[in-house]
Design a protein around this motif. Structure first.
Motif, PDB file in Angstrom:
ATOM      1  N   ARG A  64     -26.501  -7.121  17.985  1.00 19.39           N
ATOM      2  CA  ARG A  64     -27.476  -6.679  16.982  1.00 19.39           C
ATOM      3  C   ARG A  64     -26.979  -7.033  15.586  1.00 19.39           C
ATOM      4  NH1 ARG A  64     -27.429  -1.225  19.774  1.00 19.39           N
ATOM      5  NH2 ARG A  64     -25.892  -0.921  18.170  1.00 19.39           N
ATOM      6  N   TRP A  65     -27.919  -7.363  14.705  1.00 17.35           N
ATOM      7  CA  TRP A  65     -27.587  -7.647  13.314  1.00 17.35           C
ATOM      8  C   TRP A  65     -28.653  -7.024  12.427  1.00 17.35           C
ATOM      9  CZ3 TRP A  65     -31.327 -10.107  10.578  1.00 17.35           C
ATOM     10  CH2 TRP A  65     -32.267 -10.835  11.293  1.00 17.35           C
ATOM     11  N   LYS A  66     -28.272  -6.745  11.177  1.00  9.54           N
ATOM     12  CA  LYS A  66     -29.233  -6.238  10.197  1.00  9.54           C
ATOM     13  C   LYS A  66     -28.790  -6.670   8.806  1.00  9.54           C
ATOM     14  CE  LYS A  66     -27.019  -1.710   9.997  1.00  9.54           C
ATOM     15  NZ  LYS A  66     -27.199  -0.279  10.189  1.00  9.54           N
ATOM     16  N   VAL A  67     -29.760  -6.853   7.932  1.00  8.47           N
ATOM     17  CA  VAL A  67     -29.509  -7.189   6.531  1.00  8.47           C
ATOM     18  C   VAL A  67     -29.821  -5.944   5.712  1.00  8.47           C
ATOM     19  CG1 VAL A  67     -30.209  -8.632   4.582  1.00  8.47           C
ATOM     20  CG2 VAL A  67     -30.057  -9.632   6.884  1.00  8.47           C
ATOM     21  N   VAL A  68     -28.819  -5.485   4.947  1.00 11.33           N
ATOM     22  CA  VAL A  68     -28.944  -4.265   4.147  1.00 11.33           C
ATOM     23  C   VAL A  68     -28.430  -4.526   2.731  1.00 11.33           C
ATOM     24  CG1 VAL A  68     -28.774  -2.725   6.148  1.00 11.33           C
ATOM     25  CG2 VAL A  68     -26.702  -3.427   4.952  1.00 11.33           C
ATOM     26  N   ILE A  77     -33.328  -1.474   5.495  1.00 11.33           N
ATOM     27  CA  ILE A  77     -33.068  -2.663   6.306  1.00 11.33           C
ATOM     28  C   ILE A  77     -34.126  -3.702   5.940  1.00 11.33           C
ATOM     29  CG2 ILE A  77     -32.995  -3.583   8.650  1.00 11.33           C
ATOM     30  CD1 ILE A  77     -32.029  -0.788   9.549  1.00 11.33           C
ATOM     31  N   PHE A  78     -33.675  -4.856   5.446  1.00 12.66           N
ATOM     32  CA  PHE A  78     -34.579  -5.911   5.007  1.00 12.66           C
ATOM     33  C   PHE A  78     -34.938  -6.862   6.138  1.00 12.66           C
ATOM     34  CE2 PHE A  78     -32.235  -4.449   1.308  1.00 12.66           C
ATOM     35  CZ  PHE A  78     -33.269  -4.125   0.452  1.00 12.66           C
ATOM     36  N   ALA A  79     -34.108  -6.962   7.143  1.00 10.78           N
ATOM     37  CA  ALA A  79     -34.366  -7.771   8.338  1.00 10.78           C
ATOM     38  C   ALA A  79     -33.401  -7.302   9.416  1.00 10.78           C
ATOM     39  CB  ALA A  79     -34.158  -9.255   8.041  1.00 10.78           C
ATOM     40  N   ALA A  80     -33.787  -7.476  10.666  1.00 14.07           N
ATOM     41  CA  ALA A  80     -32.918  -7.062  11.776  1.00 14.07           C
ATOM     42  C   ALA A  80     -33.339  -7.797  13.032  1.00 14.07           C
ATOM     43  CB  ALA A  80     -33.006  -5.553  11.986  1.00 14.07           C
ATOM     44  N   GLY A  81     -32.407  -7.866  13.983  1.00 19.92           N
ATOM     45  CA  GLY A  81     -32.723  -8.506  15.238  1.00 19.92           C
ATOM     46  C   GLY A  81     -31.567  -8.448  16.207  1.00 19.92           C
ATOM     47  N   THR A  82     -31.753  -9.117  17.337  1.00 19.97           N
ATOM     48  CA  THR A  82     -30.746  -9.203  18.391  1.00 19.97           C
ATOM     49  C   THR A  82     -30.646 -10.645  18.839  1.00 19.97           C
ATOM     50  OG1 THR A  82     -31.300  -6.975  19.147  1.00 19.97           O
ATOM     51  CG2 THR A  82     -30.101  -8.368  20.687  1.00 19.97           C
ATOM     52  N   VAL A  83     -29.436 -11.118  19.075  1.00 21.91           N
ATOM     53  CA  VAL A  83     -29.236 -12.458  19.630  1.00 21.91           C
ATOM     54  C   VAL A  83     -28.467 -12.332  20.937  1.00 21.91           C
ATOM     55  CG1 VAL A  83     -29.335 -13.670  17.418  1.00 21.91           C
ATOM     56  CG2 VAL A  83     -27.154 -12.865  18.254  1.00 21.91           C
ATOM     57  N   THR A  84     -28.756 -13.249  21.856  1.00 21.28           N
ATOM     58  CA  THR A  84     -28.087 -13.296  23.156  1.00 21.28           C
ATOM     59  C   THR A  84     -27.895 -14.750  23.545  1.00 21.28           C
ATOM     60  OG1 THR A  84     -30.195 -13.256  24.327  1.00 21.28           O
ATOM     61  CG2 THR A  84     -29.155 -11.135  23.955  1.00 21.28           C
ATOM     62  N   GLY A  85     -27.237 -14.968  24.669  1.00 22.04           N
ATOM     63  CA  GLY A  85     -27.141 -16.304  25.225  1.00 22.04           C
ATOM     64  C   GLY A  85     -26.118 -17.201  24.568  1.00 22.04           C
ATOM     65  N   PHE A  86     -25.053 -16.650  24.064  1.00 21.20           N
ATOM     66  CA  PHE A  86     -23.989 -17.448  23.454  1.00 21.20           C
ATOM     67  C   PHE A  86     -22.653 -17.006  24.030  1.00 21.20           C
ATOM     68  CE2 PHE A  86     -24.576 -13.752  20.787  1.00 21.20           C
ATOM     69  CZ  PHE A  86     -23.278 -13.277  20.629  1.00 21.20           C
ATOM     70  N   ARG A  98     -28.855 -18.549  12.506  1.00 25.27           N
ATOM     71  CA  ARG A  98     -30.197 -19.092  12.790  1.00 25.27           C
ATOM     72  C   ARG A  98     -31.241 -17.970  12.774  1.00 25.27           C
ATOM     73  NH1 ARG A  98     -29.462 -21.830  17.628  1.00 25.27           N
ATOM     74  NH2 ARG A  98     -28.844 -23.619  16.383  1.00 25.27           N
ATOM     75  N   ALA A  99     -30.921 -16.865  13.413  1.00 24.25           N
ATOM     76  CA  ALA A  99     -31.856 -15.738  13.463  1.00 24.25           C
ATOM     77  C   ALA A  99     -32.101 -15.169  12.070  1.00 24.25           C
ATOM     78  CB  ALA A  99     -31.318 -14.655  14.395  1.00 24.25           C
ATOM     79  N   VAL A 100     -31.043 -15.052  11.283  1.00 21.97           N
ATOM     80  CA  VAL A 100     -31.162 -14.518   9.920  1.00 21.97           C
ATOM     81  C   VAL A 100     -32.037 -15.454   9.079  1.00 21.97           C
ATOM     82  CG1 VAL A 100     -29.821 -14.092   7.819  1.00 21.97           C
ATOM     83  CG2 VAL A 100     -29.032 -13.194   9.999  1.00 21.97           C
ATOM     84  N   ARG A 101     -31.851 -16.760   9.250  1.00 22.19           N
ATOM     85  CA  ARG A 101     -32.646 -17.737   8.496  1.00 22.19           C
ATOM     86  C   ARG A 101     -34.133 -17.621   8.842  1.00 22.19           C
ATOM     87  NH1 ARG A 101     -31.858 -21.295   4.873  1.00 22.19           N
ATOM     88  NH2 ARG A 101     -33.076 -23.188   4.705  1.00 22.19           N
ATOM     89  N   GLU A 102     -34.435 -17.355  10.101  1.00 21.00           N
ATOM     90  CA  GLU A 102     -35.831 -17.172  10.511  1.00 21.00           C
ATOM     91  C   GLU A 102     -36.473 -15.983   9.801  1.00 21.00           C
ATOM     92  OE1 GLU A 102     -35.733 -16.892  14.769  1.00 21.00           O
ATOM     93  OE2 GLU A 102     -35.266 -19.029  15.010  1.00 21.00           O
ATOM     94  N   HIS A 103     -35.652 -15.086   9.271  1.00 20.32           N
ATOM     95  CA  HIS A 103     -36.152 -13.920   8.539  1.00 20.32           C
ATOM     96  C   HIS A 103     -36.042 -14.097   7.027  1.00 20.32           C
ATOM     97  CE1 HIS A 103     -35.861 -12.113  12.513  1.00 20.32           C
ATOM     98  NE2 HIS A 103     -36.690 -11.188  12.061  1.00 20.32           N
ATOM     99  N   GLY A 104     -35.756 -15.334   6.569  1.00 21.52           N
ATOM    100  CA  GLY A 104     -35.772 -15.619   5.132  1.00 21.52           C
ATOM    101  C   GLY A 104     -34.456 -15.457   4.405  1.00 21.52           C
ATOM    102  N   PHE A 105     -33.341 -15.357   5.131  1.00 21.07           N
ATOM    103  CA  PHE A 105     -32.036 -15.193   4.510  1.00 21.07           C
ATOM    104  C   PHE A 105     -31.108 -16.306   4.958  1.00 21.07           C
ATOM    105  CE2 PHE A 105     -33.882 -11.003   4.497  1.00 21.07           C
ATOM    106  CZ  PHE A 105     -33.507 -10.465   3.288  1.00 21.07           C
ATOM    107  N   GLU A 106     -30.089 -16.584   4.145  1.00 20.48           N
ATOM    108  CA  GLU A 106     -29.069 -17.559   4.523  1.00 20.48           C
ATOM    109  C   GLU A 106     -27.694 -16.974   4.246  1.00 20.48           C
ATOM    110  OE1 GLU A 106     -29.714 -21.053   2.151  1.00 20.48           O
ATOM    111  OE2 GLU A 106     -29.522 -19.975   0.274  1.00 20.48           O
TER     112      GLU A 106
END
Length: 131
Positions: A64-68, A77-86, A98-106
């Motif tokens: 899990r990740w989140k941008v605060v 929380i400005f963006a959040a998500g979960t990544v798997t498969g790595f 990659r997931a963070v970029r999809e939510h407008g952050f780098e």
């Protein structure tokens, strides 16, 4: 604090005249305005990553990740998500970025580990909207 009072008066007027008295509409309007003001600035946020249960040396599993807010490391929380498969921290960082970029952050720096076991932190910023 006259600046605060003037801002509050403006928001009350905007709430009644432009938002139909609906505080949710006002909140959305203010959020969009802040995002517009933010374009062109270099405001930093904290990306907080909670590595999955299997995050030992392999760094695998749902993560899990989140941008605060960077000042507090918490708050809205400005963006959040979960990544798997790595597999592994390097691959995980790529997937998270990659997931963070999809939510407008780098990401704008390295991931820092060890502050809280099983987690890491990196700094991110909004990238300019395509115009």
């Amino acid at each position: 604090m006259p600046d605060h009072d003037a801002l509050l008066a403006f928001l009350r007027e905007h709430l009644e005249q432009e938002c139909g008295g609906d505080i949710h509409v006002l909140r959305s309007s203010v959020r969009r305005a802040i995002e517009e003001l933010e374009e062109g600035t270099d405001t930093l946020y904290a990306l907080v990553v909670e590595w999955g249960e299997d995050a030992g040396p392999g760094f695998t599993g749902p993560t899990r990740w989140k941008v605060v807010e960077s000042e507090t490391g918490s708050g809205p929380i400005f963006a959040a998500g979960t990544v798997t498969g790595f597999t592994g921290a390097d691959e995980g960082q790529v997937e998270i970025a990659r997931a963070v970029r999809e939510h407008g952050f780098e990401t704008v720096g390295a991931f820092l580990y060890g502050i809280v076991p099983g987690s890491s932190v990196a700094m991110v910023r909004r990238f300019p909207a395509a115009g």
